[in-house]
Each structure stands twice: as structure tokens, then as C-alpha cells.
Motif scaffolding. Structure first.
Motif, PDB file in Angstrom:
ATOM      1  N   ARG A  29       6.543  35.246  80.586  1.00  0.00           N
ATOM      2  CA  ARG A  29       5.702  34.947  79.428  1.00  0.00           C
ATOM      3  C   ARG A  29       4.290  35.409  79.727  1.00  0.00           C
ATOM      4  O   ARG A  29       3.801  35.242  80.834  1.00  0.00           O
ATOM      5  CB  ARG A  29       5.671  33.443  79.137  1.00  0.00           C
ATOM      6  N   GLY A  30       3.637  36.001  78.730  1.00  0.00           N
ATOM      7  CA  GLY A  30       2.246  36.391  78.884  1.00  0.00           C
ATOM      8  C   GLY A  30       2.045  37.891  78.977  1.00  0.00           C
ATOM      9  O   GLY A  30       2.933  38.679  78.665  1.00  0.00           O
ATOM     10  N   ALA A  31       0.851  38.278  79.401  1.00  0.00           N
ATOM     11  CA  ALA A  31       0.437  39.674  79.499  1.00  0.00           C
ATOM     12  C   ALA A  31       0.577  40.147  80.945  1.00  0.00           C
ATOM     13  O   ALA A  31       0.115  39.477  81.865  1.00  0.00           O
ATOM     14  CB  ALA A  31      -1.007  39.817  79.031  1.00  0.00           C
ATOM     15  N   TYR A  32       1.197  41.319  81.117  1.00  0.00           N
ATOM     16  CA  TYR A  32       1.421  41.847  82.462  1.00  0.00           C
ATOM     17  C   TYR A  32       0.753  43.198  82.632  1.00  0.00           C
ATOM     18  O   TYR A  32       1.064  44.164  81.944  1.00  0.00           O
ATOM     19  CB  TYR A  32       2.924  41.934  82.766  1.00  0.00           C
ATOM     20  N   ASP A  33      -0.167  43.224  83.593  1.00  0.00           N
ATOM     21  CA  ASP A  33      -0.842  44.443  84.001  1.00  0.00           C
ATOM     22  C   ASP A  33      -1.063  44.354  85.514  1.00  0.00           C
ATOM     23  O   ASP A  33      -0.530  43.452  86.165  1.00  0.00           O
ATOM     24  CB  ASP A  33      -2.145  44.654  83.231  1.00  0.00           C
ATOM     25  N   MET A  34      -1.858  45.241  86.065  1.00  0.00           N
ATOM     26  CA  MET A  34      -2.023  45.270  87.518  1.00  0.00           C
ATOM     27  C   MET A  34      -2.668  44.000  88.072  1.00  0.00           C
ATOM     28  O   MET A  34      -2.517  43.681  89.241  1.00  0.00           O
ATOM     29  CB  MET A  34      -2.811  46.510  87.965  1.00  0.00           C
ATOM     30  N   HIS A  35      -3.352  43.231  87.238  1.00  0.00           N
ATOM     31  CA  HIS A  35      -4.003  42.014  87.701  1.00  0.00           C
ATOM     32  C   HIS A  35      -3.111  40.785  87.624  1.00  0.00           C
ATOM     33  O   HIS A  35      -3.403  39.782  88.271  1.00  0.00           O
ATOM     34  CB  HIS A  35      -5.286  41.770  86.898  1.00  0.00           C
ATOM     35  N   SER A  36      -2.052  40.853  86.853  1.00  0.00           N
ATOM     36  CA  SER A  36      -1.222  39.665  86.640  1.00  0.00           C
ATOM     37  C   SER A  36       0.243  39.856  87.010  1.00  0.00           C
ATOM     38  O   SER A  36       1.039  38.947  86.822  1.00  0.00           O
ATOM     39  CB  SER A  36      -1.319  39.241  85.168  1.00  0.00           C
ATOM     40  N   ILE A  37       0.607  40.995  87.545  1.00  0.00           N
ATOM     41  CA  ILE A  37       2.011  41.336  87.766  1.00  0.00           C
ATOM     42  C   ILE A  37       2.628  40.649  88.991  1.00  0.00           C
ATOM     43  O   ILE A  37       3.844  40.496  89.076  1.00  0.00           O
ATOM     44  CB  ILE A  37       2.186  42.871  87.876  1.00  0.00           C
ATOM     45  N   THR A  38       1.828  40.205  89.935  1.00  0.00           N
ATOM     46  CA  THR A  38       2.346  39.717  91.216  1.00  0.00           C
ATOM     47  C   THR A  38       3.397  38.612  91.104  1.00  0.00           C
ATOM     48  O   THR A  38       4.451  38.733  91.736  1.00  0.00           O
ATOM     49  CB  THR A  38       1.195  39.294  92.143  1.00  0.00           C
ATOM     50  N   SER A  52      11.280  38.171  76.063  1.00  0.00           N
ATOM     51  CA  SER A  52      10.909  37.709  74.718  1.00  0.00           C
ATOM     52  C   SER A  52       9.506  37.121  74.642  1.00  0.00           C
ATOM     53  O   SER A  52       8.940  37.041  73.558  1.00  0.00           O
ATOM     54  CB  SER A  52      11.921  36.686  74.205  1.00  0.00           C
ATOM     55  N   GLY A  53       8.938  36.740  75.765  1.00  0.00           N
ATOM     56  CA  GLY A  53       7.607  36.144  75.766  1.00  0.00           C
ATOM     57  C   GLY A  53       6.517  37.045  76.296  1.00  0.00           C
ATOM     58  O   GLY A  53       5.381  36.613  76.490  1.00  0.00           O
ATOM     59  N   ILE A  54       6.826  38.311  76.533  1.00  0.00           N
ATOM     60  CA  ILE A  54       5.822  39.229  77.067  1.00  0.00           C
ATOM     61  C   ILE A  54       4.921  39.688  75.922  1.00  0.00           C
ATOM     62  O   ILE A  54       5.377  40.316  74.972  1.00  0.00           O
ATOM     63  CB  ILE A  54       6.471  40.418  77.788  1.00  0.00           C
ATOM     64  N   THR A  55       3.645  39.345  76.015  1.00  0.00           N
ATOM     65  CA  THR A  55       2.694  39.651  74.946  1.00  0.00           C
ATOM     66  C   THR A  55       1.975  40.978  75.139  1.00  0.00           C
ATOM     67  O   THR A  55       1.432  41.535  74.194  1.00  0.00           O
ATOM     68  CB  THR A  55       1.643  38.535  74.837  1.00  0.00           C
ATOM     69  N   PHE A  56       1.975  41.492  76.365  1.00  0.00           N
ATOM     70  CA  PHE A  56       1.352  42.778  76.658  1.00  0.00           C
ATOM     71  C   PHE A  56       2.007  43.344  77.900  1.00  0.00           C
ATOM     72  O   PHE A  56       2.301  42.618  78.839  1.00  0.00           O
ATOM     73  CB  PHE A  56      -0.157  42.639  76.905  1.00  0.00           C
ATOM     74  N   ALA A  57       2.209  44.652  77.903  1.00  0.00           N
ATOM     75  CA  ALA A  57       2.765  45.328  79.077  1.00  0.00           C
ATOM     76  C   ALA A  57       2.155  46.718  79.165  1.00  0.00           C
ATOM     77  O   ALA A  57       1.895  47.354  78.150  1.00  0.00           O
ATOM     78  CB  ALA A  57       4.282  45.432  78.965  1.00  0.00           C
ATOM     79  N   ASP A  58       1.947  47.166  80.391  1.00  0.00           N
ATOM     80  CA  ASP A  58       1.468  48.528  80.589  1.00  0.00           C
ATOM     81  C   ASP A  58       2.344  49.210  81.630  1.00  0.00           C
ATOM     82  O   ASP A  58       3.437  48.730  81.959  1.00  0.00           O
ATOM     83  CB  ASP A  58      -0.026  48.547  80.949  1.00  0.00           C
TER      84      ASP A  58
END
Length: 136
Positions: free
Chosen positions: A50-59, A80-86
Motif C-alpha cells: 500500500r502506498g507510493a513506491y520509489d527509490m526512497h520508500s521501496i526498501t 491494489s493499494g499502490i498509489t504511485f510506482a516508478d
């Protein structure tokens, strides 16, 4: 949080925050907070992100998928809960797919669009629901 749940804030720390902000309760519905919950479903290990996943939050998600891949032959990412992905998330999915039978379930519209634009949807098994992904 349970032993299979982790959460982090996507916001940078600030030593000057007010006491009220510093003691605010963790809210997994906050779109700036990432959470990872894991559980067994049928023959698969499910990692719900759940939430936004980028290089700062992926761990936390990377750790969960790495552990799941090492201990389970079939891993389902409930997206289903991923609000942002890069590209950070795309890279993680490809690496996990190489390590185990990874299925992506219920990707959000934004994630589905990224998967299609990059062609990653042709590499991954993508299903509409966790149940479909676990069954296949």
C-alpha cells in the motif's frame, strides 16, 4: 503493527516538527505512508503493498519480496493499494520474477499503465484478483 507488517513515511524527517506531529498515530490509509502486509493464501505467499513506491520508500517492499522469494515457490504481489510506482518498483518486480514465480494481482490503473508502456506486463503474470493470481 503485526510481525508481518511494516510501515514507513514517504515524508522526510524534520527535527523541528511539533510534538503533536511527532506523536501522531500511524495511519495506513495515509497515501504518503507505505505499508507491507504478508500472509499465506492457498498455495501462495501474498505480499500486499500500500502506498507510493520509489527509490526512497521501496526498501520494506524489497525486503518482503526478497524474503518471500527465498521461502516460497509462488509469490503474489497484491498491488491494489499502490498509489504511485516508478522504475524502482518495475526493477524490483523484474528481479523478483527472476527469483520466484511472481504474480501481480489487481494493479491500480497507474501501475497497469506503467507495466503496459514499458512492456513489463509481457514478462510478469498479471491477474485481476489475488485469488486468480494464487490459483494460476
Amino acid at each position: 503493527m503485526s510481525s508481518h507488517e511494516t510501515g514507513t513515511s514517504g515524508r522526510p524527517g524534520n527535527a523541528d516538527r511539533s510534538r503533536e506531529q511527532a506523536t501522531a498515530r500511524f495511519d495506513p490509509r495515509d497515501p504518503e505512508v507505505t505499508t507491507v502486509v504478508q500472509y499465506e493464501w492457498r498455495d501462495a505467499w501474498v505480499v500486499a503493498a500500500r502506498g507510493a513506491y520509489d527509490m526512497h520508500s521501496i526498501t520494506p517492499l524489497a525486503d518482503a519480496l526478497d524474503t518471500a522469494a527465498g521461502g516460497h515457490r509462488k509469490v503474489v504481489l497484491d498491488a491494489s493499494g499502490i498509489t504511485f510506482a516508478d522504475s524502482t518498483l518495475l526493477n524490483l518486480l523484474i528481479l523478483t520474477c527472476r527469483a520466484t514465480d511472481l504474480r501481480v494481482a489487481a494493479p491500480t490503473r497507474q501501475l497497469q499503465r506503467i507495466l503496459e508502456l514499458t512492456g513489463v506486463d509481457t514478462v510478469l503474470t498479471v491477474r485481476a484478483t489475488v485469488e486468480d493470481a494464487a490459483a494460476g
